[in-house]
Design an enzyme around this catalytic site. Structure first.
Site, PDB file in Angstrom:
ATOM      1  N   GLU A  49      18.747 -34.980  39.156  1.00 42.92           N
ATOM      2  CA  GLU A  49      17.390 -34.821  38.610  1.00 42.92           C
ATOM      3  C   GLU A  49      17.409 -33.902  37.389  1.00 42.92           C
ATOM      4  O   GLU A  49      16.705 -34.149  36.401  1.00 42.92           O
ATOM      5  CB  GLU A  49      16.461 -34.261  39.684  1.00 42.92           C
ATOM      6  N   ASP A  51      19.918 -33.580  35.361  1.00 42.47           N
ATOM      7  CA  ASP A  51      20.521 -34.359  34.279  1.00 42.47           C
ATOM      8  C   ASP A  51      19.516 -35.318  33.657  1.00 42.47           C
ATOM      9  O   ASP A  51      19.516 -35.527  32.436  1.00 42.47           O
ATOM     10  CB  ASP A  51      21.731 -35.133  34.799  1.00 42.47           C
ATOM     11  N   LYS A 127      33.575  -3.493  38.836  1.00 42.00           N
ATOM     12  CA  LYS A 127      33.883  -3.391  37.409  1.00 42.00           C
ATOM     13  C   LYS A 127      34.533  -4.696  36.973  1.00 42.00           C
ATOM     14  O   LYS A 127      35.713  -4.927  37.200  1.00 42.00           O
ATOM     15  CB  LYS A 127      34.808  -2.212  37.128  1.00 42.00           C
ATOM     16  N   ARG A 148      30.949  -5.494  21.957  1.00 40.97           N
ATOM     17  CA  ARG A 148      30.903  -4.029  21.841  1.00 40.97           C
ATOM     18  C   ARG A 148      31.557  -3.573  20.538  1.00 40.97           C
ATOM     19  O   ARG A 148      31.095  -2.654  19.886  1.00 40.97           O
ATOM     20  CB  ARG A 148      31.605  -3.374  23.023  1.00 40.97           C
ATOM     21  N   CYS A 440      59.650  15.035  14.940  1.00 36.80           N
ATOM     22  CA  CYS A 440      60.454  14.999  13.721  1.00 36.80           C
ATOM     23  C   CYS A 440      59.917  16.056  12.768  1.00 36.80           C
ATOM     24  O   CYS A 440      58.707  16.176  12.582  1.00 36.80           O
ATOM     25  CB  CYS A 440      60.374  13.611  13.086  1.00 36.80           C
ATOM     26  N   CYS A 446      59.148  11.558   6.273  1.00 39.14           N
ATOM     27  CA  CYS A 446      59.629  10.558   7.228  1.00 39.14           C
ATOM     28  C   CYS A 446      58.845   9.263   7.051  1.00 39.14           C
ATOM     29  O   CYS A 446      57.617   9.252   7.099  1.00 39.14           O
ATOM     30  CB  CYS A 446      59.466  11.084   8.653  1.00 39.14           C
TER      31      CYS A 446
END
EC number: 6.5.1.2
Length: 685
Positions: A49, A51, A127, A148, A440, A446
């Site tokens: 119905e 559909d 969650k 987000r 380092c 570097c």
């Protein structure tokens, strides 16, 4: 009654005169049946119905395309493909949650909450392991949806979200606000994920690793028809912005979720209010036990203080609310072989041992590397190359070695030796007293640090050089066009055409972006320098406190600890940074290259008559927009809060002021109207 209405919708003769009315009735009926099916779990018509109603509406829309309404359910199927996603600035930030990984973590959170507001009850919910989404309804009609993103700016995924059948295109009823933002999680149910991979397997296509990746990939399709075929679902978990703010809302988080459900939005059936701490732990254990039986993937439960007034009193930290926490499930674990250890050098010079593992499938992904953090962690584990190790995905995200299996250690196992020299530049590796991390000593000499430092310097939250992506930075350094941040401002368009896939037009645009980046703010500049543990919020606090770079450069540790949210450790990092001659040379070179920012005028005591006071704005201001009012009050020294409490000094009440005004009157807080505010601002101009 329902059968008569259905028959009428299916059989009524349609003419150009009544087509709009019939099409609206069909849309309204189909939307209501969607809500009954997906939200109420109480369908009132059969699939066939439904559909038939949909086919009738589709035929009418084909005949009368100019009468298609925005909330028509036919608009879910997906439209034309997009060239790219537009950016959307959230009306208020979409924050993340702090995590608890065991009872001790949650107990500490609970103590922080109860110390501040007394006894609380929690609204507990699974969650979901999907993608956070913001959906904006105006006058009840879905207007836009966004990811987000970084919390402040997300991507416009409106057309894709419209294809999710459980999300109403039009809210049910008429008691919703004029504008309401709904926040929730879009996810792919396990059954839909398996079906998607079955189809991919049949076509010999690449499989998705887990439902979360599948959901994220589906929502970020430029062609919404692809999204429509992916069978995504959605659960609302919070209200966002509501306008007008005087619109009556429930006083607890749980009741607000019920309001969302009454408007036709789906919420999890696993939500429960727990008044006692023991009930919270029981809820956690119950969901954990049933995790594999749920229809969707979860990685923990979320506990939120249920009372909205208590939430407002608790407030927020920079990136998360103080009134909620994600209580994560124990990570999944597997055993595998440690085949070797590589040493990586990060932006700050940290030398980190990284375990090379025999690939193992754990927590939904294949893991072949895991950090060993530092020499102390290696010693604590007693780990050697060749050991069998237990690998865990901490928080179901970061691979972590938690233990070795001593009985499986082979005779050929070898010690892990920390390098004396940087594996990138050969400089000495130093480990300062009291620090676990080895570094380092090569600084910006570097190459590893140089690349990461300049990537950070050019990043969006730092100097925001549009078009200066990671690959561009790597090429600039590899081709020796840039060796320090100041070299960026010596680049010309013709120099940058030497880069791969960089024509003159792109190079000209990038050169213009570099020139524009010379004008910045002191806060952005400080963040761009990459000082250890100085993030955006700390950089902003330092800029506001010292007002000038010269004052900050000579500040002592004691003076630095006077800055809001700067403790002894961060103060030492800042002081150490400005004590290094090489760092000062880089700063001087940047300023010589033209990097500058507007002066920050330190307000005098007389100019801040509201210093130490807390003010709140509510209702509609006619002559002054709220952001301007807030900024001017802050300039006078006031803290502008979002809710009324006993600590509020004054409430500015515009038109249609609602619950905040009532609470202020109840607490005896001073109330001022817009005219009085304007007079105050004029007197202190």
């Amino acid at each position: 009654m329902q059968d008569i209405q259905l028959d009428t919708l299916l059989s009524e003769d349609v003419t150009p005169e009544n087509a709009s009315q019939v099409m609206q009735a069909l849309s309204q009926s189909l939307n209501e049946h969607n809500i009954r099916y997906y939200v109420d779990d109480a369908p009132s018509i059969t699939d066939s119905e439904y559909d038939r109603l949909m086919q009738r509406l589709l035929k009418l829309e084909a005949l009368y395309p100019h009468l298609i309404v925005a909330d028509s359910p036919t608009q879910r199927v997906g439209g034309l493909a997009l060239a790219k996603f537009d950016q959307i600035t959230h009306l208020k930030p979409m924050l993340s949650l702090d995590n608890a990984f065991d009872e001790a973590d949650f107990s500490a959170f609970h103590k922080r909450v109860t110390d501040k507001v007394g006894e609380v009850s929690f609204c507990c919910e699974p969650k979901l392991d999907g993608l956070a989404v913001s959906i904006l309804y105006r006058h009840g009609v879905l207007e836009r949806a966004a990811t987000r993103g970084d919390g402040s700016v997300g991507e416009d995924i409106t057309e894709n979200v419209k294809t999710i059948k459980s999300i109403p295109l039009k809210l049910r009823g008429n008691d919703f606000p004029e504008l309401v933002e709904v926040r929730g999680e879009a996810f792919m149910p396990k059954a839909a994920f398996e079906a998607l991979n079955d189809r991919a397997r049949a076509k010999d296509e690449k499989l998705f690793v887990n439902p979360r990746n599948a959901a994220a990939g589906s929502l970020r399709q430029l062609d919404s028809k692809i999204t429509a075929a992916r069978s995504l679902a959605f659960y609302a978990y919070a209200l966002g912005v509501v306008e007008p703010d005087s619109h009556p809302l429930a006083k607890t988080h749980f009741e607000q979720l019920q309001q969302l459900k009454s408007w036709g939005l789906p919420i999890s059936s696993e939500i429960k209010v727990c008044a006692e701490l023991s009930q919270v732990y029981d809820y956690y254990k119950n969901i954990l036990t049933r995790r594999s039986d749920l229809a969707f993937e979860i990685d923990g439960v979320v506990m939120k203080v249920n009372d909205i007034a208590q939430q407002q009193r608790l407030g927020f930290v920079a990136k998360s609310p103080r009134w909620a926490i994600a209580y994560k499930f124990p990570a999944q674990e597997e055993m595998t072989l440690l085949e070797g250890v590589d040493f990586q050098v990060g932006r700050t010079g940290a030398v980190t041992p990284v375990a090379r593992l025999k690939p193992v499938f754990v927590g939904g992904v294949t893991v072949s590397n895991a950090t060993l953090h530092n020499a102390d962690e290696i010693a604590r584990l007693g780990i050697k190359v060749g050991d069998t190790v237990i690998i865990r995905r901490a928080g179901d995200v970061i691979p972590q070695i938690v233990a070795i299996v001593p009985e499986r250690r082979p005779e050929t196992a070898t010690d892990i030796v920390f390098p004396h020299n940087c594996p990138v530049c050969g400089s000495l590796v130093e480990r300062l007293e009291g620090e676990a991390v080895a570094r380092c000593s090569g600084g910006l000499f570097c190459e590893a640090q140089r690349k990461e430092a300049i990537k950070h310097f050019a990043s969006r939250k730092a100097l925001d050089i549009d078009g200066m992506g990671d690959k561009v930075v790597e090429q600039l350094i590899d081709k020796e066009l840039v060796q320090s941040p100041a070299d960026l401002f010596k680049l010309t368009a013709s120099m940058m055409t030497m880069l791969d896939r960089m024509g003159m037009k792109s190079a000209t645009n990038l050169a213009a972006a570099i020139e524009a980046a010379k004008t910045t703010t002191l806060a952005r500049f400080l963040y761009a320098l990459g000082i250890r543990e100085v993030g955006e919020a700390t950089a902003a606090n330092l800029a506001a406190h010292f007002a000038s770079l010269d004052a900050l450069r000579v500040a002592t540790v004691e003076q630095l600890t006077e800055v809001e949210d700067v403790g002894a450790v961060v103060a030492q990092h800042v002081a150490h940074f400005f004590a290094q001659p090489h760092n000062l040379e880089v700063i001087d070179a940047l300023i010589a290259a033209g990097v500058h920012w507007p002066a920050i005028e330190a307000p005098s005591a007389d100019a801040q008559p509201l210093k130490g006071q807390t003010w709140v704005l509510t209702g509609t201001l006619n002559q002054l927009n709220r952001n301007d009012a807030k900024a001017q009050l802050q300039a006078l020294g006031a803290k502008v809060a979002g809710s009324v409490s006993k600590n509020t000094d004054c409430l500015v009440a515009g038109e249609a002021a609602g619950s905040k005004l009532a609470k202020a009157q109840e607490l005896g807080v001073k109330v001022m109207d817009e005219d009085e505010l304007l007079a105050l601002l004029a007197a202190n101009a």
